[in-house]
Write a protein that holds these residues in place. Structure first.
Motif, mmCIF file in Angstrom:
data_model
loop_
_atom_site.group_PDB
_atom_site.id
_atom_site.type_symbol
_atom_site.label_atom_id
_atom_site.label_comp_id
_atom_site.label_asym_id
_atom_site.label_seq_id
_atom_site.Cartn_x
_atom_site.Cartn_y
_atom_site.Cartn_z
ATOM 1 N N PHE A 1 67.271 27.332 -78.112
ATOM 2 C CA PHE A 1 66.393 26.488 -78.884
ATOM 3 C C PHE A 1 65.441 26.576 -77.156
ATOM 4 C CE2 PHE A 1 66.779 25.094 -82.945
ATOM 5 C CZ PHE A 1 65.757 24.693 -83.431
ATOM 6 N N LEU A 2 66.643 25.936 -76.018
ATOM 7 C CA LEU A 2 66.445 26.407 -74.736
ATOM 8 C C LEU A 2 66.432 28.153 -74.141
ATOM 9 C CD1 LEU A 2 69.491 24.664 -73.341
ATOM 10 C CD2 LEU A 2 66.680 23.661 -72.927
ATOM 11 N N GLY A 3 66.381 28.636 -74.951
ATOM 12 C CA GLY A 3 66.181 30.364 -75.031
ATOM 13 C C GLY A 3 64.543 30.505 -74.966
ATOM 14 N N LEU A 4 63.667 29.698 -75.924
ATOM 15 C CA LEU A 4 62.720 29.846 -76.891
ATOM 16 C C LEU A 4 62.235 28.838 -76.355
ATOM 17 C CD1 LEU A 4 63.447 29.481 -80.702
ATOM 18 C CD2 LEU A 4 63.020 32.224 -79.619
ATOM 19 N N ILE A 5 61.922 28.278 -75.268
ATOM 20 C CA ILE A 5 61.496 27.678 -74.405
ATOM 21 C C ILE A 5 61.095 28.073 -73.457
ATOM 22 C CG2 ILE A 5 61.731 25.571 -72.680
ATOM 23 C CD1 ILE A 5 62.975 24.100 -75.559
ATOM 24 N N ALA A 6 61.688 29.132 -72.807
ATOM 25 C CA ALA A 6 62.096 29.794 -71.208
ATOM 26 C C ALA A 6 61.026 30.966 -71.659
ATOM 27 C CB ALA A 6 62.939 30.457 -71.146
ATOM 28 N N GLU A 7 60.861 31.656 -73.207
ATOM 29 C CA GLU A 7 60.239 32.777 -73.647
ATOM 30 C C GLU A 7 58.468 31.989 -73.086
ATOM 31 O OE1 GLU A 7 61.387 34.933 -77.072
ATOM 32 O OE2 GLU A 7 63.436 34.894 -76.270
#
Length: 335
Positions: free
Chosen positions: A152-158
């Motif tokens: 989910f943190l990766g999706l936030i960064a994206e």
């Protein structure tokens, strides 16, 4: 190794002689000076391959702290994000308004649930299924380590950077730190193999984690491949972040060595686990494939440990007892 690290070397050799892992690439750092230990085999099945210097490892969950956590901290520094910002403000389809970026970073979100046939889903199907999960009773009450937090943190960064998280890590973390041997697309010929999967063959140069394999460039929890030299360069930067401020400011690195949970009764930093050592914290993070980093900024000591402990099989639980002996030996010399 120097006399200072004799007990560490003893535990590394014991791991090899007892055939707990096929091979080990290890570096001990003291005041920026590096002592290396490289021994054993890169593979034993289906054919034996000797371990060579500069070989590339699937570092698994070290992706979280080498890449994703720093990307999030970068976004906080630039004012695009806040640690205590609700996730739902960035990802509107997220399933609970209580969960903040801090909860994800410290594994205190309590995310739970089951995704049927997860490893058979396509990239699009898995991304959609992630938003069918829920927050359980552990929310802000327990540290429960989960890849889901960093996906989910990766999706936030994206969402904020408008590019897949692994591309952002490459452009914004790996390249500025000159981690030139670290990549999400390794050459299999340089790689230490991971698991032998029978009819499916040997996993080599392809990420072992099934979620990371499906999500590809959109995975912030695993997928990075790196070398002993690059990870040594990385921890030396953590010990002295003033040498390169192109990624984050030294104050941002310094906060990693502190408890960052919203519930002060819990213990976890941003990404990293914390080991209490004398009167300060030592950072620790490991990866499923048999990788580990220990970093002590107070004493200026660190350890980089790389193995392929899931070769030939991931059914290797005794490894964790031997790994703890390496940690204990390091802490004995860490003064």
């Amino acid at each position: 190794m120097s006399r200072q690290y004799q007990n560490v070397e003893k535990q590394l050799n014991k791991m090899l002689t007892d055939k707990i892992v096929p091979g080990i690439s290890c570096a001990l750092i003291h005041d920026q000076q590096v002592t290396k230990f490289i021994a054993g085999m890169a593979a034993v099945t289906p054919v034996k391959r000797k371990l060579r210097p500069q070989m590339t490892y699937d570092v698994a969950s070290l992706t979280k702290v080498v890449g994703t956590e720093l990307l999030i901290s970068q976004l906080v520094e630039t004012g695009q994000l806040a640690y205590d910002q609700p996730v739902i403000e960035i990802l509107p389809h997220f399933f609970d308004s209580r969960v903040t970026v801090r909860h994800l970073l410290t594994h205190t979100s309590g995310i739970t649930g089951y995704i049927p046939h997860r490893n058979q889903l396509t990239n699009t199907q898995l991304l959609r299924a992630l938003f069918t999960l829920r927050i359980g009773s552990d929310f802000n009450k327990k540290v429960v380590y989960s890849d889901l937090n960093y996906i989910f943190l990766g999706l936030i960064a994206e969402h904020l950077l408008h590019e897949p998280v692994q591309l952002a890590i490459t452009h914004r973390i790996l390249q500025p730190l000159k981690l030139n041997q670290s990549t999400f697309h390794p050459d299999p010929l340089t790689c230490v193999p991971t698991e032998w999967q029978g009819d499916s063959g040997l996993v080599c140069g392809v990420v072992h984690d099934p979620k990371a394999r499906i999500l590809g460039a959109h995975c912030g929890s695993a997928g990075l491949f790196s070398t002993l030299d690059d990870l040594t360069k990385f921890v030396r930067w953590l010990l002295n972040p003033t040498q390169n401020q192109a990624v984050v400011q030294p104050a941002t690195v310094a906060q990693l060595f502190q408890n960052q949970t919203a519930n002060p009764q819990l213990t976890r930093s941003f990404g990293w686990g914390l080991i209490k050592h004398h009167d300060h914290w030592v950072l620790k993070h490991s990866g499923f494939t048999g990788t580990m980093l220990l970093v002590d900024s107070t004493t200026q000591n660190a350890l980089v440990f790389l193995s392929n402990r899931i070769h030939p099989t991931a059914e290797n639980q005794i490894y964790f007892t031997y790994r703890q002996a390496v940690i204990d030996a390091f802490l004995e010399t860490d003064c």
